[in-house]
Design an enzyme around this catalytic site. Structure first.
Site, PDB file in Angstrom:
ATOM      1  CG  ASP A  13      -1.842  -1.041   1.317  1.00  0.00           C
ATOM      2  OD1 ASP A  13      -2.246  -1.598   0.101  1.00  0.00           O
ATOM      3  OD2 ASP A  13      -2.415  -1.702   2.378  1.00  0.00           O
ATOM      4  CD  GLU A  14       4.810  -0.311  -0.274  1.00  0.00           C
ATOM      5  OE1 GLU A  14       3.899  -0.754  -1.064  1.00  0.00           O
ATOM      6  OE2 GLU A  14       5.392  -1.303   0.387  1.00  0.00           O
ATOM      7  CE  LYS A  16       2.501  -2.582  -4.471  1.00  0.00           C
ATOM      8  NZ  LYS A  16       2.243  -1.970  -3.139  1.00  0.00           N
ATOM      9  N   GLY A  40      -4.561  -4.368  -3.696  1.00  0.00           N
ATOM     10  CA  GLY A  40      -5.208  -3.394  -4.237  1.00  0.00           C
ATOM     11  C   GLY A  40      -4.931  -2.011  -4.583  1.00  0.00           C
ATOM     12  CG  HIS A  41      -2.111  -2.125  -6.959  1.00  0.00           C
ATOM     13  ND1 HIS A  41      -1.050  -2.580  -7.878  1.00  0.00           N
ATOM     14  CD2 HIS A  41      -1.747  -2.829  -5.818  1.00  0.00           C
ATOM     15  CE1 HIS A  41      -0.043  -3.346  -7.246  1.00  0.00           C
ATOM     16  NE2 HIS A  41      -0.785  -3.341  -5.811  1.00  0.00           N
ATOM     17  CB  THR A  42      -5.707   3.357  -5.226  1.00  0.00           C
ATOM     18  OG1 THR A  42      -6.135   2.640  -4.194  1.00  0.00           O
ATOM     19  CG2 THR A  42      -7.084   4.599  -5.428  1.00  0.00           C
ATOM     20  NE  ARG A 144       5.548 -30.731  -7.705  1.00  0.00           N
ATOM     21  CZ  ARG A 144       6.359 -31.682  -7.117  1.00  0.00           C
ATOM     22  NH1 ARG A 144       7.086 -32.278  -8.091  1.00  0.00           N
ATOM     23  NH2 ARG A 144       6.495 -32.146  -5.817  1.00  0.00           N
ATOM     24  CD  GLN A 228       0.875  -8.832  -2.540  1.00  0.00           C
ATOM     25  OE1 GLN A 228       1.528  -9.726  -3.222  1.00  0.00           O
ATOM     26  NE2 GLN A 228      -0.409  -8.822  -2.776  1.00  0.00           N
ATOM     27  CB  THR A 305      -9.602  -6.657   4.105  1.00  0.00           C
ATOM     28  OG1 THR A 305      -8.644  -5.712   4.503  1.00  0.00           O
ATOM     29  CG2 THR A 305      -9.139  -7.805   3.567  1.00  0.00           C
ATOM     30  NE  ARG A 307      -7.240  -6.838   6.687  1.00  0.00           N
ATOM     31  CZ  ARG A 307      -6.103  -7.942   6.816  1.00  0.00           C
ATOM     32  NH1 ARG A 307      -5.902  -8.564   7.693  1.00  0.00           N
ATOM     33  NH2 ARG A 307      -5.617  -7.780   5.539  1.00  0.00           N
ATOM     34  CB  VAL A 418       1.822  16.666  -2.647  1.00  0.00           C
ATOM     35  CG1 VAL A 418       3.528  16.714  -2.358  1.00  0.00           C
ATOM     36  CG2 VAL A 418       1.789  17.099  -3.870  1.00  0.00           C
TER      37      VAL A 418
HETATM   38  P1  GDP Z   1      -0.850   0.282  -3.465  1.00  0.00           P
HETATM   39  O1  GDP Z   1      -1.515  -0.974  -3.257  1.00  0.00           O
HETATM   40  O2  GDP Z   1       0.737   0.489  -3.363  1.00  0.00           O
HETATM   41  O3  GDP Z   1      -1.184   0.772  -4.970  1.00  0.00           O
HETATM   42  O4  GDP Z   1      -1.591   1.305  -2.677  1.00  0.00           O
HETATM   43  P2  GDP Z   1      -3.089   1.664  -2.266  1.00  0.00           P
HETATM   44  O5  GDP Z   1      -3.884   2.326  -3.370  1.00  0.00           O
HETATM   45  O6  GDP Z   1      -3.342   0.474  -1.605  1.00  0.00           O
HETATM   46  O7  GDP Z   1      -2.882   2.989  -1.252  1.00  0.00           O
HETATM   47  C1  GDP Z   1      -2.431   4.115  -1.503  1.00  0.00           C
HETATM   48  C2  GDP Z   1      -3.547   5.042  -1.173  1.00  0.00           C
HETATM   49  O8  GDP Z   1      -3.125   6.266  -1.224  1.00  0.00           O
HETATM   50  C3  GDP Z   1      -4.537   5.207  -2.283  1.00  0.00           C
HETATM   51  O9  GDP Z   1      -5.966   5.540  -1.747  1.00  0.00           O
HETATM   52  C4  GDP Z   1      -4.142   6.248  -3.018  1.00  0.00           C
HETATM   53  O10 GDP Z   1      -5.339   7.071  -3.868  1.00  0.00           O
HETATM   54  C5  GDP Z   1      -3.643   7.246  -2.102  1.00  0.00           C
HETATM   55  N1  GDP Z   1      -2.566   8.154  -2.569  1.00  0.00           N
HETATM   56  C6  GDP Z   1      -1.681   8.022  -3.405  1.00  0.00           C
HETATM   57  N2  GDP Z   1      -0.575   8.820  -3.357  1.00  0.00           N
HETATM   58  C7  GDP Z   1      -0.858   9.816  -2.339  1.00  0.00           C
HETATM   59  C8  GDP Z   1      -0.473  11.033  -2.106  1.00  0.00           C
HETATM   60  O11 GDP Z   1       0.589  11.354  -2.174  1.00  0.00           O
HETATM   61  N3  GDP Z   1      -1.270  11.418  -0.934  1.00  0.00           N
HETATM   62  C9  GDP Z   1      -2.387  11.004  -0.495  1.00  0.00           C
HETATM   63  N4  GDP Z   1      -2.899  11.542   0.631  1.00  0.00           N
HETATM   64  N5  GDP Z   1      -3.007   9.812  -1.075  1.00  0.00           N
HETATM   65  C10 GDP Z   1      -2.199   9.203  -1.689  1.00  0.00           C
HETATM   66  P1  IMO Z   2      -0.843  -4.273  -2.164  1.00  0.00           P
HETATM   67  O1  IMO Z   2      -0.390  -4.858  -3.768  1.00  0.00           O
HETATM   68  C1  IMO Z   2      -0.868  -4.507   2.068  1.00  0.00           C
HETATM   69  C2  IMO Z   2      -0.798  -8.398   3.717  1.00  0.00           C
HETATM   70  C3  IMO Z   2      -2.037  -9.015   4.482  1.00  0.00           C
HETATM   71  C4  IMO Z   2      -1.550 -10.056   5.545  1.00  0.00           C
HETATM   72  C5  IMO Z   2      -0.434 -10.735   4.536  1.00  0.00           C
HETATM   73  C6  IMO Z   2      -0.817 -12.090   3.923  1.00  0.00           C
HETATM   74  O2  IMO Z   2      -2.130  -3.484  -2.305  1.00  0.00           O
HETATM   75  O3  IMO Z   2       0.120  -3.323  -1.814  1.00  0.00           O
HETATM   76  P2  IMO Z   2      -2.474 -12.881   1.809  1.00  0.00           P
HETATM   77  O4  IMO Z   2      -3.705 -12.636   1.905  1.00  0.00           O
HETATM   78  O5  IMO Z   2      -1.265 -12.221   1.087  1.00  0.00           O
HETATM   79  O6  IMO Z   2      -1.953 -14.190   2.188  1.00  0.00           O
HETATM   80  O7  IMO Z   2      -1.916 -11.898   3.051  1.00  0.00           O
HETATM   81  O8  IMO Z   2       0.062  -9.726   3.388  1.00  0.00           O
HETATM   82  N1  IMO Z   2      -1.019  -8.344   2.330  1.00  0.00           N
HETATM   83  C7  IMO Z   2      -0.757  -6.771   2.009  1.00  0.00           C
HETATM   84  N2  IMO Z   2      -0.931  -5.755   2.694  1.00  0.00           N
HETATM   85  N3  IMO Z   2      -0.976  -4.185   0.754  1.00  0.00           N
HETATM   86  C8  IMO Z   2      -1.052  -5.588   0.038  1.00  0.00           C
HETATM   87  O9  IMO Z   2      -1.117  -5.553  -1.209  1.00  0.00           O
HETATM   88  C9  IMO Z   2      -1.213  -6.852   0.638  1.00  0.00           C
HETATM   89  N4  IMO Z   2      -1.331  -8.007  -0.008  1.00  0.00           N
HETATM   90  C10 IMO Z   2      -1.424  -8.838   1.070  1.00  0.00           C
HETATM   91  O10 IMO Z   2      -2.716  -8.103   5.070  1.00  0.00           O
HETATM   92  O11 IMO Z   2      -0.901  -9.234   6.609  1.00  0.00           O
HETATM   93 MG    MG Z   3      -2.877  -1.747  -1.712  1.00  0.00          MG
END
Ligand code: GDP
Ligand code: IMO
Ligand code: MG
Length: 431
Positions: A13-14, A16, A40-42, A144, A228, A305, A307, A418
């Protein structure tokens, strides 16, 4: 040389998805190569928010081929849902989607096993998986005998194979659940359902290994989208509190089939602070009002999820380790805007363990649990930064924070984010 990779350097959730979307225009292919619908990529475009779990984040850009490669564990129902949702919104370019016939398929028994196995048996703390059947599907892949790949769904032997697997899974699952809690699975309805999925996905299914090898050899520009984060890597992360694939840079070649020599640039994605969803150690976690401040401002609730995400200060010991592990050339620092308003910001620059100071990220989870973070404290900044579009426009204290983060991680910053929108990005040119 054609390959760029985007790798999360923390626990996922960085942001990406945002970076991949931004870089897509400079590429011909965008490739998801590990993980599955646990991701879950946004992507935010023109105030429209798209949440993608299996479709590569390049799907919103016309003219780009999006590939789900062999290392992904595929929930066909979820891919179809995502395609339908994009079609309903009149967005995306599904005709450009290619899915590997080698990708392993997630079945209903994998969900049931995920629920049953979520406990980490060594000390009772739950892994807290996303419940998407990821670990059980990878387990069957390696085992397998009970695995099904997407290409198998088009073979006449599939009905018999599903019957054989369901028989075995019904026995093992009945033993895992308390009496009466497990409803036996029905092979014939599962077969019918998956035959429908297979027909729907047929135009997209191909040998993506061949496709990508040819593309790389022809000098086409490939963008690899990691899912991840590197600290969740099954071999190098905080095991057993990890996912079941190689989510650090080491997984790119195995998951995509593209040799490392075609990968010439790795961009590490780092949140300006730390978050984690699910169980496992988190040295810089803030279980206090500052942690809640980060959660509120960053809207830190899981994309998959919902959470609440655990929040804490940036941990440079961890990120330096994962940058090295993933062969990172430069970093993108995301969600910087979330830190505005704090009197001071902290960076964990070392760990203390057994009275000794170290920069090494421990290999055993029990040691990660025991470390005491050593912090460097920097002055915060009150100004909102969401409208800043250059490094110089950022408040001086935010600039100082970024410079220090780059120095400590030992990598240049290529981008600062930002806000969630494409526009809310600061590109830093190489000087
Ligand atoms: P990913 O899984 O690495 O693609 O990241 P997620 O989508 O799960 O979570 C990143 C969240 O931060 C999303 O809701 C994005 O829309 C949001 N986001 C992305 N860049 C920024 C930012 O620079 N600032 C803020 N406030 N939100 C951001
Ligand atoms: P993105 O690509 C954050 C975490 C789960 C759990 C562990 C194992 O959006 O960054 P799993 O269902 O893979 O067996 O769960 O990994 N996890 C993530 N946490 N972002 C994700 O994906 C994740 N995918 C799995 O919360 O701790
Ligand atoms: Mg994510």
């Amino acid at each position: 040389m054609p390959g760029t990779c985007v790798i999360g350097l923390q626990w996922g959730d960085e942001a990406k998805g945002k970076i991949v979307d931004l870089l897509t225009r400079e590429h011909d292919f965008v490739v998801r190569y590990q993980g599955g619908a646990n991701a879950g990529h946004t992507v935010v475009v023109d105030n429209q928010t798209y949440k993608l779990s299996l479709l590569p984040s390049g799907i919103l850009t016309p003219g780009v081929t999006c590939v789900i490669a062999s290392g992904v564990v595929l929930n066909p129902a979820r891919v179809i849902e995502e395609l339908d949702e994009l079609a309903q919104r009149g967005a995306g370019n599904p005709e450009n989607l290619r899915i590997s016939d080698r990708a392993h398929v997630i079945f209903p028994w994998h969900f049931a096993e995920d629920r049953a196995f979520d406990k980490n048996t060594s000390d009772g703390e739950n892994i807290g998986t996303t419940g998407r059947g990821i670990g059980p599907c990878y387990r069957d892949k390696v085992g397998r005998s009970h695995a099904v790949r997407l290409g198998d769904l088009y073979r006449s032997s599939i009905r018999q194979r599903i019957e054989h697997i369901v028989e075995a899974k019904n026995r093992s699952l009945a033993a895992l659940y308390p009496a009466g809690e497990f409803q036996p699975l029905d092979a014939s309805s599962i077969h019918k359902q998956y035959a429908d999925y297979a027909e729907r996905l047929r135009p997209h299914v191909c040998d993506t290994t061949e496709l990508l090898l040819s593309a790389a050899e022809d000098g086409r520009r490939l963008l690899f989208e990691g899912a991840q984060g590197a600290l969740l890597d099954v071999d190098h992360g905080t095991y057993p509190f990890v996912t079941s694939s190689n989510s650090s840079g080491v997984g790119i070649s195995s998951g995509s089939g593209v040799p490392a020599r075609f990968i010439n640039r790795v961009l590490g994605v780092v949140k300006a602070y730390s978050t984690r969803v699910g169980g496992g150690p988190f040295p810089t976690e803030l279980d206090n009002p500052t942690g809640q401040y980060l959660r509120d401002r960053g809207n830190e609730y899981g994309t998959v999820t919902r959470r609440p995400r655990r929040c804490g200060w940036l941990d440079v010991v961890a990120v330096r380790y994962t940058s090295r592990l993933s062969g990172v050339d430069a970093i993108a620092v995301m969600l910087l805007d979330v830190l505005s308003g704090l009197d001071e910001v902290k960076i964990c620059t070392a760990y203390e363990i057994d009275g000794k100071r170290t920069m090494r990220f421990p290999s055993h989870v029990d040691d990660v649990r025991r470390v005491q973070p050593v912090y460097e404290t920097l002055p915060g900044w009150k100004e909102e930064v969401t409208t800043c579009r250059s490094f110089e426009a950022l408040p001086p204290n935010a600039q100082a924070y970024l410079r220090r983060v780059s120095e400590l991680i030992g990598r240049p910053i290529q981008m600062v984010s930002v806000g969630p929108d494409r526009e809310q990005s600061i590109l830093i040119s190489k000087s």
